[in-house]
Enzyme design. Structure first.
Site, PDB file in Angstrom:
ATOM      1  N   ASN A   1      27.266  37.554  25.473  1.00 52.59           N
ATOM      2  CA  ASN A   1      26.562  36.784  26.294  1.00 52.59           C
ATOM      3  C   ASN A   1      27.592  36.052  27.279  1.00 52.59           C
ATOM      4  OD1 ASN A   1      23.737  37.343  25.642  1.00 52.59           O
ATOM      5  ND2 ASN A   1      24.048  35.975  23.936  1.00 52.59           N
TER       6      ASN A   1
ATOM      7  N   HIS B   1      32.591  35.282  22.681  1.00 56.92           N
ATOM      8  CA  HIS B   1      32.243  35.914  21.233  1.00 56.92           C
ATOM      9  C   HIS B   1      31.483  37.173  21.335  1.00 56.92           C
ATOM     10  CE1 HIS B   1      29.406  32.620  22.496  1.00 56.92           C
ATOM     11  NE2 HIS B   1      28.461  33.808  21.695  1.00 56.92           N
ATOM     12  N   MET B   2      31.679  37.778  20.324  1.00 58.28           N
ATOM     13  CA  MET B   2      31.055  39.190  20.294  1.00 58.28           C
ATOM     14  C   MET B   2      30.044  39.003  19.008  1.00 58.28           C
ATOM     15  SD  MET B   2      32.335  42.884  19.444  1.00 58.28           S
ATOM     16  CE  MET B   2      32.926  43.310  20.938  1.00 58.28           C
ATOM     17  N   HIS B   3      28.784  38.994  19.450  1.00 55.92           N
ATOM     18  CA  HIS B   3      27.660  39.158  18.457  1.00 55.92           C
ATOM     19  C   HIS B   3      27.754  40.658  17.644  1.00 55.92           C
ATOM     20  CE1 HIS B   3      25.304  35.480  19.534  1.00 55.92           C
ATOM     21  NE2 HIS B   3      25.848  35.567  20.554  1.00 55.92           N
TER      22      HIS B   3
ATOM     23  N   ASP C   1      26.964  33.701  11.742  1.00 58.21           N
ATOM     24  CA  ASP C   1      26.077  32.892  12.851  1.00 58.21           C
ATOM     25  C   ASP C   1      25.191  31.901  12.013  1.00 58.21           C
ATOM     26  OD1 ASP C   1      25.188  33.326  15.938  1.00 58.21           O
ATOM     27  OD2 ASP C   1      24.102  32.150  14.855  1.00 58.21           O
ATOM     28  N   ILE C   2      25.257  30.834  12.467  1.00 58.06           N
ATOM     29  CA  ILE C   2      24.881  29.666  11.719  1.00 58.06           C
ATOM     30  C   ILE C   2      23.238  29.837  11.663  1.00 58.06           C
ATOM     31  CG2 ILE C   2      24.576  28.011  13.707  1.00 58.06           C
ATOM     32  CD1 ILE C   2      25.647  25.771  11.561  1.00 58.06           C
TER      33      ILE C   2
ATOM     34  N   GLU D   1      25.606  30.056  25.010  1.00 56.99           N
ATOM     35  CA  GLU D   1      25.694  28.753  24.721  1.00 56.99           C
ATOM     36  C   GLU D   1      26.783  28.105  24.167  1.00 56.99           C
ATOM     37  OE1 GLU D   1      22.982  28.497  21.357  1.00 56.99           O
ATOM     38  OE2 GLU D   1      21.051  29.125  22.492  1.00 56.99           O
ATOM     39  N   VAL D   2      27.684  28.998  23.407  1.00 59.31           N
ATOM     40  CA  VAL D   2      29.086  28.294  23.235  1.00 59.31           C
ATOM     41  C   VAL D   2      29.938  28.800  24.103  1.00 59.31           C
ATOM     42  CG1 VAL D   2      30.725  28.490  21.540  1.00 59.31           C
ATOM     43  CG2 VAL D   2      28.384  28.133  20.903  1.00 59.31           C
TER      44      VAL D   2
HETATM   45  P1  5GP Z   1      25.625  32.628  22.486  1.00 63.07           P
HETATM   46  O1  5GP Z   1      24.224  32.266  22.962  1.00 63.07           O
HETATM   47  O2  5GP Z   1      26.749  31.495  23.123  1.00 63.07           O
HETATM   48  O3  5GP Z   1      25.882  34.082  22.789  1.00 63.07           O
HETATM   49  O4  5GP Z   1      25.862  32.474  20.981  1.00 63.07           O
HETATM   50  C1  5GP Z   1      26.236  31.468  20.146  1.00 63.07           C
HETATM   51  C2  5GP Z   1      25.823  31.641  18.885  1.00 63.07           C
HETATM   52  O5  5GP Z   1      26.596  30.556  18.222  1.00 63.07           O
HETATM   53  C3  5GP Z   1      24.282  31.159  18.536  1.00 63.07           C
HETATM   54  O6  5GP Z   1      23.856  32.505  17.921  1.00 63.07           O
HETATM   55  C4  5GP Z   1      24.395  30.139  17.493  1.00 63.07           C
HETATM   56  O7  5GP Z   1      23.543  30.211  16.432  1.00 63.07           O
HETATM   57  C5  5GP Z   1      25.908  30.158  16.954  1.00 63.07           C
HETATM   58  N1  5GP Z   1      26.753  28.840  16.457  1.00 63.07           N
HETATM   59  C6  5GP Z   1      26.583  27.771  17.395  1.00 63.07           C
HETATM   60  N2  5GP Z   1      27.199  26.808  16.742  1.00 63.07           N
HETATM   61  C7  5GP Z   1      27.552  27.544  15.525  1.00 63.07           C
HETATM   62  C8  5GP Z   1      28.549  26.872  14.424  1.00 63.07           C
HETATM   63  O8  5GP Z   1      28.799  25.774  14.335  1.00 63.07           O
HETATM   64  N3  5GP Z   1      28.801  27.759  13.332  1.00 63.07           N
HETATM   65  C9  5GP Z   1      28.184  29.092  13.336  1.00 63.07           C
HETATM   66  N4  5GP Z   1      28.546  29.967  12.368  1.00 63.07           N
HETATM   67  N5  5GP Z   1      27.484  29.520  14.460  1.00 63.07           N
HETATM   68  C10 5GP Z   1      27.181  28.698  15.499  1.00 63.07           C
END
Ligand code: 5GP
Ligand code: ZN
Length: 119
Positions: free
Chosen positions: A90, A103-105, A33-34, A98-99
């Site tokens: 999420n 995706h699975m964290h 994660d970034i 957000e994305v």
């Molecule tokens: P969400 O809130 O959608 O479950 O998590 C999205 C995750 O994607 C966040 O933890 C965010 O830091 C990560 N993320 C967003 N853009 C990028 C990217 O361009 N590269 C990487 N490696 N992670 C990203």
């Protein structure tokens, strides 16, 4: 395989923007994660563009199953398999997605606290 040309995770899958990849096979890819929230914070994504769990169908069975197989391998390779880790997906506004590419964290490397915010 469906893809969205404006999706950041589709671009990572295609190698169009960089990511620190830790695992890849024909169905899924995993990368750091970034903005890591824990010492180990990996995202595991299907290569196919699936918006969220709301969009999961029988056609995604193999890719969705592979997320867990990859998670197990990532947990081992990042050293958290024995200490423990949390897998989180999420979905939608209340979960703070957000994305919009499913995706699975994988969180680990420290005690992770309560599962959800207390009411
Ligand atoms: P969400 O809130 O959608 O479950 O998590 C999205 C995750 O994607 C966040 O933890 C965010 O830091 C990560 N993320 C967003 N853009 C990028 C990217 O361009 N590269 C990487 N490696 N992670 C990203
Ligand atoms: Zn996508």
């Amino acid at each position: 395989m469906a893809r969205d040309p404006n999706c950041v995770f589709c671009k990572i899958v295609a190698g169009e923007i960089p990511a620190k990849k830790v695992y890849e096979d024909d169905l899924v890819v995993a990368f750091h994660d970034i903005n890591p929230r824990t010492p180990v914070h990996i995202l595991i994504v299907p290569k196919e563009h699936i918006v969220s769990a709301n969009d999961a169908t029988e056609a995604h069975r193999d890719a969705l199953g592979q997320l867990f197989i990859a998670a197990r391998q990532v947990a081992e390779s990042t050293g958290v398999a024995k200490t423990g880790y949390r897998l989180l997906v999420n979905n939608g506004p209340h979960a703070g997605q957000e994305v919009m590419h499913l995706h699975m964290h994988l969180f680990g490397g420290q005690p992770l606290g309560p599962m959800v915010m207390p009411r």
